[in-house]
Design a protein around this motif. Structure first.
Motif, PDB file in Angstrom:
ATOM      1  N   VAL A  18       0.833  -1.200   0.000  1.00  0.00           N
ATOM      2  CA  VAL A  18       0.000   0.000   0.000  1.00  0.00           C
ATOM      3  C   VAL A  18       0.869   1.251   0.000  1.00  0.00           C
ATOM      4  N   ALA A  19       1.872   1.283   0.873  1.00  0.00           N
ATOM      5  CA  ALA A  19       2.764   2.440   0.947  1.00  0.00           C
ATOM      6  C   ALA A  19       3.515   2.640  -0.363  1.00  0.00           C
ATOM      7  N   ASP A  20       3.943   1.551  -0.983  1.00  0.00           N
ATOM      8  CA  ASP A  20       4.666   1.659  -2.250  1.00  0.00           C
ATOM      9  C   ASP A  20       3.762   2.203  -3.358  1.00  0.00           C
ATOM     10  N   LEU A  21       2.506   1.786  -3.352  1.00  0.00           N
ATOM     11  CA  LEU A  21       1.566   2.305  -4.347  1.00  0.00           C
ATOM     12  C   LEU A  21       1.348   3.803  -4.143  1.00  0.00           C
ATOM     13  N   TYR A  22       1.222   4.228  -2.905  1.00  0.00           N
ATOM     14  CA  TYR A  22       1.093   5.657  -2.601  1.00  0.00           C
ATOM     15  C   TYR A  22       2.317   6.437  -3.084  1.00  0.00           C
ATOM     16  N   GLN A  23       3.498   5.879  -2.835  1.00  0.00           N
ATOM     17  CA  GLN A  23       4.716   6.585  -3.215  1.00  0.00           C
ATOM     18  C   GLN A  23       4.848   6.668  -4.736  1.00  0.00           C
ATOM     19  N   THR A  24       4.537   5.589  -5.417  1.00  0.00           N
ATOM     20  CA  THR A  24       4.610   5.569  -6.876  1.00  0.00           C
ATOM     21  C   THR A  24       3.656   6.592  -7.489  1.00  0.00           C
ATOM     22  N   ALA A  25       2.483   6.743  -6.863  1.00  0.00           N
ATOM     23  CA  ALA A  25       1.476   7.672  -7.372  1.00  0.00           C
ATOM     24  C   ALA A  25       1.734   9.113  -6.941  1.00  0.00           C
ATOM     25  N   GLY A  26       2.763   9.329  -6.115  1.00  0.00           N
ATOM     26  CA  GLY A  26       3.084  10.681  -5.676  1.00  0.00           C
ATOM     27  C   GLY A  26       2.244  11.194  -4.533  1.00  0.00           C
ATOM     28  N   VAL A  27       1.514  10.286  -3.869  1.00  0.00           N
ATOM     29  CA  VAL A  27       0.676  10.697  -2.743  1.00  0.00           C
ATOM     30  C   VAL A  27       1.528  10.984  -1.521  1.00  0.00           C
ATOM     31  N   ILE A  28       2.592  10.205  -1.330  1.00  0.00           N
ATOM     32  CA  ILE A  28       3.578  10.495  -0.288  1.00  0.00           C
ATOM     33  C   ILE A  28       4.913  10.763  -0.989  1.00  0.00           C
ATOM     34  N   PRO A  29       5.782  11.571  -0.390  1.00  0.00           N
ATOM     35  CA  PRO A  29       6.942  12.083  -1.127  1.00  0.00           C
ATOM     36  C   PRO A  29       8.081  11.103  -1.320  1.00  0.00           C
ATOM     37  N   SER A  30       8.182  10.063  -0.479  1.00  0.00           N
ATOM     38  CA  SER A  30       9.306   9.139  -0.598  1.00  0.00           C
ATOM     39  C   SER A  30       8.894   7.774  -0.073  1.00  0.00           C
ATOM     40  N   ARG A  31       9.717   6.773  -0.332  1.00  0.00           N
ATOM     41  CA  ARG A  31       9.384   5.424   0.090  1.00  0.00           C
ATOM     42  C   ARG A  31       9.355   5.341   1.612  1.00  0.00           C
ATOM     43  N   LEU A  32       8.391   4.602   2.116  1.00  0.00           N
ATOM     44  CA  LEU A  32       8.182   4.457   3.550  1.00  0.00           C
ATOM     45  C   LEU A  32       8.384   3.003   3.935  1.00  0.00           C
ATOM     46  N   ASN A  33       9.225   2.737   4.905  1.00  0.00           N
ATOM     47  CA  ASN A  33       9.380   1.389   5.442  1.00  0.00           C
ATOM     48  C   ASN A  33       8.384   1.216   6.588  1.00  0.00           C
ATOM     49  N   VAL A  34       7.256   0.597   6.295  1.00  0.00           N
ATOM     50  CA  VAL A  34       6.179   0.564   7.290  1.00  0.00           C
ATOM     51  C   VAL A  34       6.539  -0.257   8.516  1.00  0.00           C
ATOM     52  N   ILE A  35       7.485  -1.190   8.389  1.00  0.00           N
ATOM     53  CA  ILE A  35       7.863  -2.001   9.542  1.00  0.00           C
ATOM     54  C   ILE A  35       8.360  -1.128  10.694  1.00  0.00           C
ATOM     55  N   ASP A  36       8.894   0.042  10.365  1.00  0.00           N
ATOM     56  CA  ASP A  36       9.392   0.955  11.403  1.00  0.00           C
ATOM     57  C   ASP A  36       8.264   1.488  12.276  1.00  0.00           C
ATOM     58  N   PHE A  37       7.040   1.379  11.808  1.00  0.00           N
ATOM     59  CA  PHE A  37       5.902   1.939  12.538  1.00  0.00           C
ATOM     60  C   PHE A  37       5.048   0.868  13.201  1.00  0.00           C
ATOM     61  N   TYR A  38       5.550  -0.351  13.237  1.00  0.00           N
ATOM     62  CA  TYR A  38       4.836  -1.448  13.896  1.00  0.00           C
ATOM     63  C   TYR A  38       5.532  -1.833  15.196  1.00  0.00           C
ATOM     64  N   ASP A  39       4.743  -2.054  16.234  1.00  0.00           N
ATOM     65  CA  ASP A  39       5.209  -2.624  17.483  1.00  0.00           C
ATOM     66  C   ASP A  39       4.651  -4.049  17.554  1.00  0.00           C
ATOM     67  N   ARG A  40       5.520  -5.034  17.424  1.00  0.00           N
ATOM     68  CA  ARG A  40       5.073  -6.432  17.330  1.00  0.00           C
ATOM     69  C   ARG A  40       5.097  -7.134  18.683  1.00  0.00           C
ATOM     70  N   SER A  41       5.183  -6.387  19.764  1.00  0.00           N
ATOM     71  CA  SER A  41       5.318  -6.995  21.091  1.00  0.00           C
ATOM     72  C   SER A  41       3.980  -7.367  21.714  1.00  0.00           C
ATOM     73  N   PHE A  42       2.869  -6.948  21.122  1.00  0.00           N
ATOM     74  CA  PHE A  42       1.571  -7.234  21.710  1.00  0.00           C
ATOM     75  C   PHE A  42       1.063  -8.606  21.253  1.00  0.00           C
ATOM     76  N   LEU A  43       0.701  -9.446  22.219  1.00  0.00           N
ATOM     77  CA  LEU A  43       0.049 -10.729  21.952  1.00  0.00           C
ATOM     78  C   LEU A  43      -1.352 -10.632  22.529  1.00  0.00           C
ATOM     79  N   ILE A  44      -2.347 -10.797  21.670  1.00  0.00           N
ATOM     80  CA  ILE A  44      -3.732 -10.521  22.037  1.00  0.00           C
ATOM     81  C   ILE A  44      -4.476 -11.832  22.275  1.00  0.00           C
ATOM     82  N   PRO A  45      -4.944 -12.089  23.495  1.00  0.00           N
ATOM     83  CA  PRO A  45      -5.662 -13.335  23.788  1.00  0.00           C
ATOM     84  C   PRO A  45      -6.929 -13.449  22.933  1.00  0.00           C
ATOM     85  N   ALA A  46      -7.205 -14.653  22.469  1.00  0.00           N
ATOM     86  CA  ALA A  46      -8.425 -14.885  21.670  1.00  0.00           C
ATOM     87  C   ALA A  46      -9.647 -14.931  22.570  1.00  0.00           C
TER      88      ALA A  46
END
Length: 325
Positions: free
Chosen positions: A297-325
């Protein structure tokens, strides 16, 4: 006489002009409270949908904390409120999250849902001759900028081998876009339910295409850094309750529709259509697949000029949460 918008709207010319409204311009910063003891979670909700679902599923009973709700018409002002530390948490689509991440907001995605895409639609007037995206070349297409609807337009253009310059992009708020479509000021509108169902049932608009099978989407649970540090247990419990409520809602669509209609004032027929198309599955944690979908999704936005440069979305994820079912 109809007043038409300019032939071409260039979205990439000034990125700052496309950012979500500042907090003080966002509606819904006060609202109902659930629970009576413990710390308070400040939760943003779009059109009351999460709160309604939780209540209908019995997941707001015996809360070990309080929830102060704020309701927003779409995700952009909601995530803006989280970025301003007025809210702790809320759910927005990956398209909306990408827009805000690209602005450098200090937020984290701490959970995700798979989204089917049937409820994200490109609508045309009922009497339109358009049958495929290619029929909209040179036509005015409305969407909420930086939203799942915006993403749908870009994905549909890409599938047809078209460029964004081949349509007239018309960024509009949802309420204004509905009026523009019904009046003929725009030729198509990319939006999600319940707005899409409302346009179908009340304005006799027709769905040209949906995101189903066209573009993969995830819904992101977005938290402020302060909330992650101070309210981890409450956030984990809340997301667990939402996951259980989503499972309940998938198996009780009529009850879900009735609750949404009652709680938000949405007509029942619209609530029923929306509930039938909003197919979402909460995940117990952020997965590699989620990040890969969001990166596309981020790459499509960048290619279309919606955001100014490539975004590494992994930098904005916190993977430490484990959510009980």
């Amino acid at each position: 006489m109809k007043t038409f918008l300019p032939r071409r709207t260039v979205l990439g010319a000034s990125f700052l002009s496309l950012l979500p409204l500042p907090l003080q311009a966002a509606p819904g910063l006060s609202g109902p409270v659930d629970g009576s003891v413990g710390p308070t979670l400040f939760i943003g909700d779009q059109k009351g949908g999460i709160r309604s679902l939780l209540r209908a599923a019995g997941q707001l009973e015996q809360l070990p904390y309080r929830i102060q709700w704020a309701s927003f018409p779409v995700g952009a002002p909601l995530i803006s409120a989280i970025a301003s530390d007025a809210l702790d948490f809320g759910y927005v689509g990956d398209a909306t999250a990408t827009f805000t991440f690209a602005a450098g907001s200090p937020l984290k995605a701490i959970s995700a849902w798979h989204v089917d895409g049937k409820s994200n639609a490109l609508l045309v007037p009922g009497n339109s001759k358009a049958r495929i995206m290619r029929d909209l070349i040179g036509r005015r297409v409305a969407f909420v900028k930086g939203s799942p609807g915006h993403l749908l337009v870009l994905a549909a253009l890409r599938q047809e081998g078209l460029d964004v310059g081949q349509i007239v992009q018309v960024p509009l708020a949802a309420a204004n876009a509905r009026m523009a479509l019904s009046s003929g000021s725009v030729d198509a509108w990319a939006i999600w339910d319940p707005y899409a169902a409302t346009a179908e049932l009340e304005d006799h608009a027709r769905i040209l295409l949906t995101a189903h099978g066209l573009v993969d989407e995830v819904e992101c649970g977005i938290a402020s850094e302060a909330a992650i540090i101070k309210k981890r247990a409450e956030l984990t419990d809340f997301m667990s309750r939402v996951g259980k409520a989503l499972t309940w809602g998938a198996n009780h669509q009529e009850e879900r529709a009735l609750a949404f209609s009652r709680d938000t004032g949405t007509p029942l027929d619209i609530a029923r259509v929306s509930s039938s198309r909003m197919v979402m599955t909460a995940l117990p944690s952020v997965t590699d697949e989620v990040i890969a979908i969001h990166q596309k999704v981020a790459d499509l936005y960048q290619t279309a000029g919606v955001i100014p440069s490539r975004l590494n979305v992994i930098d904005f994820y916190d993977r430490s949460f484990l959510i009980p079912a």
